[in-house]
Design a protein around this motif. Structure first.
Motif, PDB file in Angstrom:
ATOM      1  N   ASP A 196       2.294  -6.454  -2.699  1.00 40.09           N
ATOM      2  CA  ASP A 196       3.091  -5.562  -1.862  1.00 40.09           C
ATOM      3  C   ASP A 196       2.261  -4.634  -0.990  1.00 40.09           C
ATOM      4  N   THR A 197       2.725  -4.424   0.234  1.00 41.00           N
ATOM      5  CA  THR A 197       2.145  -3.400   1.104  1.00 41.00           C
ATOM      6  C   THR A 197       2.630  -2.046   0.592  1.00 41.00           C
ATOM      7  N   VAL A 238      -2.674  -2.999   0.197  1.00 37.28           N
ATOM      8  CA  VAL A 238      -1.828  -3.944  -0.520  1.00 37.28           C
ATOM      9  C   VAL A 238      -2.163  -3.851  -2.001  1.00 37.28           C
ATOM     10  N   LEU A 244       3.859   4.341  -0.010  1.00 35.62           N
ATOM     11  CA  LEU A 244       5.226   3.823  -0.090  1.00 35.62           C
ATOM     12  C   LEU A 244       5.611   3.348  -1.485  1.00 35.62           C
ATOM     13  N   LYS A 270      10.177   2.994   3.964  1.00 33.76           N
ATOM     14  CA  LYS A 270       9.402   1.818   4.359  1.00 33.76           C
ATOM     15  C   LYS A 270      10.095   1.068   5.499  1.00 33.76           C
ATOM     16  N   ASN A 271      11.422   1.131   5.532  1.00 35.72           N
ATOM     17  CA  ASN A 271      12.136   0.473   6.618  1.00 35.72           C
ATOM     18  C   ASN A 271      12.030   1.263   7.912  1.00 35.72           C
ATOM     19  N   VAL A 316      -3.499  -1.046   6.385  1.00 32.20           N
ATOM     20  CA  VAL A 316      -2.512  -0.989   5.310  1.00 32.20           C
ATOM     21  C   VAL A 316      -3.239  -1.255   4.002  1.00 32.20           C
ATOM     22  N   VAL A 368       9.536   3.130   8.737  1.00 35.48           N
ATOM     23  CA  VAL A 368       8.169   2.907   9.218  1.00 35.48           C
ATOM     24  C   VAL A 368       8.077   1.540   9.899  1.00 35.48           C
ATOM     25  N   PHE A 383       0.182   7.354   4.340  1.00 38.90           N
ATOM     26  CA  PHE A 383       1.490   7.556   3.712  1.00 38.90           C
ATOM     27  C   PHE A 383       1.648   6.503   2.636  1.00 38.90           C
ATOM     28  N   ALA A 413       0.902   1.140   1.457  1.00 38.64           N
ATOM     29  CA  ALA A 413       0.496   2.313   2.223  1.00 38.64           C
ATOM     30  C   ALA A 413       0.076   1.900   3.626  1.00 38.64           C
ATOM     31  N   GLY A 414       0.176   2.859   4.539  1.00 33.79           N
ATOM     32  CA  GLY A 414      -0.397   2.708   5.858  1.00 33.79           C
ATOM     33  C   GLY A 414      -1.219   3.945   6.125  1.00 33.79           C
TER      34      GLY A 414
END
Lengths: 626, 284
Positions: free
Chosen positions: A402-403, A398, A321, A99-100, A396, A102, A319, A405-406
């Motif tokens: 929390d987020t 949520v 996360l 996630k970082n 994205v 990305v 993707f 996925a993108g």
């Protein structure tokens, strides 16, 4: 001396321990971008820890990272070549920190992929390259690192070069350069390496300087997503960022999904020297309109001729996360630009293996995995295919706070529902009929109704429809079949077989069927009608008179029958957008009746449908007289 | 001192060559987008105003974003130790720009963590001041004008950076942030620090300040061979050697300097991790 001020944002990615942070630290030093005293500070720090000078300490600012010697988060650092400044984003290689990575990579204009010459492409090298492509990056420079540890051997470099090139070609990327370097020694970073005379390509810095900065997408159709509406004074100002294209004062804008229109009266700005008459991609603007139409955050303004697609169902590659897997039926919050909607996962079609690039059917998406899914919203969304307009085609998801996925949108296979939503006439008045439906029903002996058959090509809809019509007529019903033969040749002769045309075909059939039903007839329709949204519209047109019959033969059975040879031609690629093969079929969720021609005889199916019609539609004398 | 309160209307294209003007316009657009996102999605919302060059530029862009009106309060974390020129500047700007300023008097140094080194302890007073503002006025979002290039720990920040109730920053587990989709949903008790200037550099700020004619505290300009490059409390901030007496001269100086911006800030380097400790516990 730097000749440009506009920095290029580059992200540095690669497998853990392939030398990303070292490369950046050394690059900063070799281009004279370290503040005075930093090198001494780092030398002292390394000595205190009893280790040789560690270049990655430049970036690994946190105590925790020094102790673990892993880059936890993305770091942004500025440096300058002789040509221009750069913002370099170091992204962590560890899988758990995806996630970082990305977060760092998504804002970059170009990527540097670091590959250890001794190890070649590894799991994270491939995953990162795949995600970079998914995130929208198209410029990539590959660094084959640690050449000093293999004796600067050309053959070793060429082997890795071939491997990298092959993988990138498979995902649709062509590297701008593949550079052999020894980051720790500074070879082929800013200065050419004497130890590799066989290499005549650019150094890393030369390769970076040759990349182009992203140009604002001025040539694309206008997209102005509305971020907010301000009423601080007498003006009502719609604000947003022009994501693509441009517009001028006086232009008529159409707002999606509402389809409302208004002209731009002014482009507002505070403290501006001259009134602004035009706004272009990349600018944040405020506009006032000539009419007070309702518009809100999340609407997308465009020009009429090139509006975004309206749909409530679409395919996406995403993707994932979150720790917990994504499953069909999950409901999450979707964010596209400033727009938000509740979205349900209708189907998970394939998992994509970023190592082999293979696709395999799956029913769940695990942590950090990539998959192709179908998403459905209740409300209409304005979307673009991400290839046509990245900003309007990526989202994205949520979950809670929390987020998770993108993803990027593919609009293939699903129709634009804009035309279907629009009532074109503006001077329509409903005229009350002097005859009641009850009177017609009394005369006919039955109510009017739509028996809407839906199912795959070859499921037996037309066969059933003709038999049902015959039986109903024999029983005294006023019955009539609408099918491709009698509709496509006349009413819908102007329509082809694209998703949009098919949607319009079904919309017209739905309206005509509703009129038949209102006239008191029982109309039996026989159309694949693969999209739930289209059938929902037909149901809305006919109201209570609508009865959905799912002719539910499975794909293998239908393909085995293939009475017109269509499946064979679709498989051969001769027919595009063929339902069940290259376009989706969305089965009804709550049909009034299901008949399965792969398990029941035609006669049994006809019986079931006629029996069904007898139940709600036959008018018994007492009912009419009551 | 004379802050220019009614600067001549300029535009970026007049002040610089095309490339520079385009760069500054891009930075400004991004900041305005973030300000509007914050205003649309987070309430109640406030903006920290240190009265330094960065937060003045941010305030200026807020006026642009909201067409002349700043639709949220400004919060000054006041230790009583700012230089007199800073207070004078503040008292001139606030009425002239019609700002809603809330001054928060920070708790005394004796109340701070005694294990912190002295200057870091002095700086921690602002952390505590912010903590009490948040607890009392229930802000869900606070905008702060920090930049990634200022300091290595700030380079790791997100634009929307959630904080626990005590202000602590969990840098190991930051939310993903991409495609300009920011984290704007939070459980009770969490607030978010919003950083609309992360992507600016020091020299960008000065170029923008010049182009826009934004007033700044005159301490930034050299007198007797010294100037303040970064403004902080008088007990822990010191001027650096410089002859740059105009914005143009400051820009020229920054083009060649290799001294870090916060060189005059004692608290950054008392120990290897002093600034990181400050930030983890909620400092700006």
């Amino acid at each position: 001396m730097t000749t440009s001020l506009n920095p290029m944002k580059i992200v540095v990615v690669g497998h853990v321990d392939h030398g990303k942070s070292t490369l950046i630290g050394r690059l900063l030093h070799d281009t004279g971008s370290l503040p005075d005293g930093k090198l001494e500070e780092l030398t002292a720090l390394s000595e205190r820890r009893g280790m040789p000078l560690e270049w990655s300490f430049v970036l690994d600012a946190f105590q925790a990272e020094r102790d673990q010697a892993i880059t936890i988060d993305t770091t942004q650092i500025n440096f300058a070549s002789g040509q221009r400044p750069y913002v370099i984003i170091d992204a962590p290689g560890h899988r758990e920190f995806l996630k970082n990575m990305v977060s760092g990579a998504a804002s970059a204009e170009a990527a540097v992929l670091v590959v250890d010459v001794a190890e070649g492409m590894r799991e994270q090298s491939r995953r990162h390259a795949f995600l970079l492509h998914l995130l929208g990056l198209r410029q990539i420079v590959v660094v084959v690192n640690k050449m000093d540890l293999v004796g600067h051997d050309e053959a070793r470099f060429r082997t890795v070069e071939e491997q990298v090139r092959a993988y990138l070609a498979d995902i649709g990327l062509s590297p701008d350069a593949i550079v052999p370097v020894a980051a720790r020694a500074g070879e082929n970073l800013a200065a050419r390496a004497d130890a590799m005379p066989w290499y005549d390509g650019p150094t890393l810095v030369e390769a970076l300087d040759a990349l182009s900065t992203a140009a604002a997408p001025l040539e694309r159709p206008l997209r102005l997503p509305i971020q907010d509406v301000y009423k601080f004074d007498e003006r009502r100002i719609l604000v947003g960022r022009v994501e693509a294209g441009s517009f001028r004062v006086g232009d008529e804008l159409v707002f999606s999904p509402s389809n409302r229109r208004a002209r731009v009266r002014t482009i507002e700005a505070w403290n501006a020297p001259v009134a602004k008459l035009e706004a272009r991609a990349g600018e944040v603007v405020g506009v006032t309109l000539d009419e007070q139409i309702f518009a809100e955050r999340g609407d997308v303004a465009s020009h009429e001729a090139s509006a975004p697609k309206l749909t409530n169902v679409f395919r996406a590659t995403l993707f994932w996360l979150a720790e917990r897997p994504l499953a069909p039926g999950d409901t999450l919050k979707l964010k596209v630009g400033p727009d938000e909607a509740s979205v349900t996962v209708e189907a998970i079609e394939n998992a994509i293996d970023t190592q082999t690039l293979g696709r395999a059917p799956t029913d769940a998406v695990g942590h950090n995995e990539v998959a192709e899914v179908v998403l459905r919203t209740r409300e209409m969304l304005s979307l673009d295919d991400h290839r046509a307009n990245p900003a309007g085609g990526r989202f994205v998801l949520v979950d809670g706070f929390d987020t998770v996925a993108g993803g990027v949108v593919s609009t293939e296979g699903y129709p634009d529902q804009r035309e279907a939503m629009r009532v074109k006439g503006t001077n329509l008045y409903e005229v009350d009929h002097l005859l009641s439906a009850q009177g017609r029903a009394f005369r006919n002996g039955h109510r009017g109704g739509v028996i809407w058959m839906t199912g795959l090509s070859g499921a037996g809809k037309s066969t059933l429809a003709m038999r049902v019509e015959q039986r109903l007529f024999a029983k005294g019903y006023q019955a009539f079949v609408l099918d491709g033969d009698n509709v496509r040749r006349g009413l819908n002769a102007d329509l082809g077989f694209s998703p949009d045309d098919r949607a319009e075909n079904i919309r017209r059939v739905g309206e005509v069927a509703a009129l038949f039903a209102e006239a008191g007839m029982i109309v039996v329709t026989a159309f694949i009608s693969p999209y739930r949204s289209d059938r929902d519209r037909a149901r809305a047109a006919a109201g209570d008179a609508f009865h959905e019959v799912h002719v539910a033969a499975d794909l293998a059975t239908c393909e085995g029958r293939d009475p017109k040879g269509l499946y064979r031609r679709a498989r051969a690629g001769e027919i595009g957008d063929f339902t069940g093969v290259s376009a989706p079929y969305e089965p009804p969720q709550a049909p009034e009746l299901v008949v399965d021609t792969s398990r029941q005889s035609i006669e049994a199916c006809v019986d079931a449908i006629v029996a069904y019609v007898d139940e709600p539609l036959a008018v018994r004398a007492r009912a009419v007289g009551a | 001192m004379a802050a220019t309160l009614a600067p001549e209307r300029t535009n970026l294209a007049d002040a610089f060559d095309d490339d520079t003007a385009a760069h500054l316009a891009e930075l400004e657009a991004r900041t305005i987008y973030i300000l509007r996102e914050a205003y649309a999605r987070v309430a109640p919302l406030g903006m920290l105003w240190s009265i330094g060059k960065d937060s003045n530029a941010l305030l200026w862009m807020a006026r642009k974003a909201f067409f002349g009106r700043v639709p949220f309060p400004l919060i000054q974390l006041d230790t009583g130790m700012e230089l007199p020129e800073v207070y004078a500047f503040r008292d001139e700007i606030v009425p002239a720009w019609g700002l809603d300023l809330r001054v928060e008097h920070c708790p005394p140094e004796e109340d701070m963590d005694p294990t912190l080194p002295p200057a870091t302890r002095a700086a921690a007073r602002k952390t505590e001041g912010l903590r009490s503002v948040l607890a009392r006025d229930k802000y869900r979002g606070v905008m702060v004008g920090i930049r990634r290039d200022e300091q290595a720990t700030r380079a790791k920040e997100r634009v929307f950076s959630p904080r626990a109730l005590d202000g602590a920053w969990d840098f190991r587990n930051q939310p993903p942030e991409f495609w300009d989709q920011y984290k704007t949903d939070f459980p009770e008790g969490v607030h978010v620090r919003i950083h609309p200037l992360l992507h600016w550099s020091e020299i960008d700020i000065w170029r923008y300040t010049k182009a826009e004619g934004i007033p700044v505290v005159p301490l930034y300009f050299a007198r007797d061979g010294k100037r303040y490059r970064s403004l902080g409390e008088k007990n822990i901030t010191f001027p650096v050697a410089s002859d740059a007496a105009t914005i143009d001269e400051i820009i020229a100086e920054l083009m060649v300097t290799r001294v870090s911006e916060r060189a005059g800030r004692t608290m950054d380097k008392e120990t290897e991790d002093s600034f990181e400790r400050l930030r983890s516990s909620g400092y700006m």
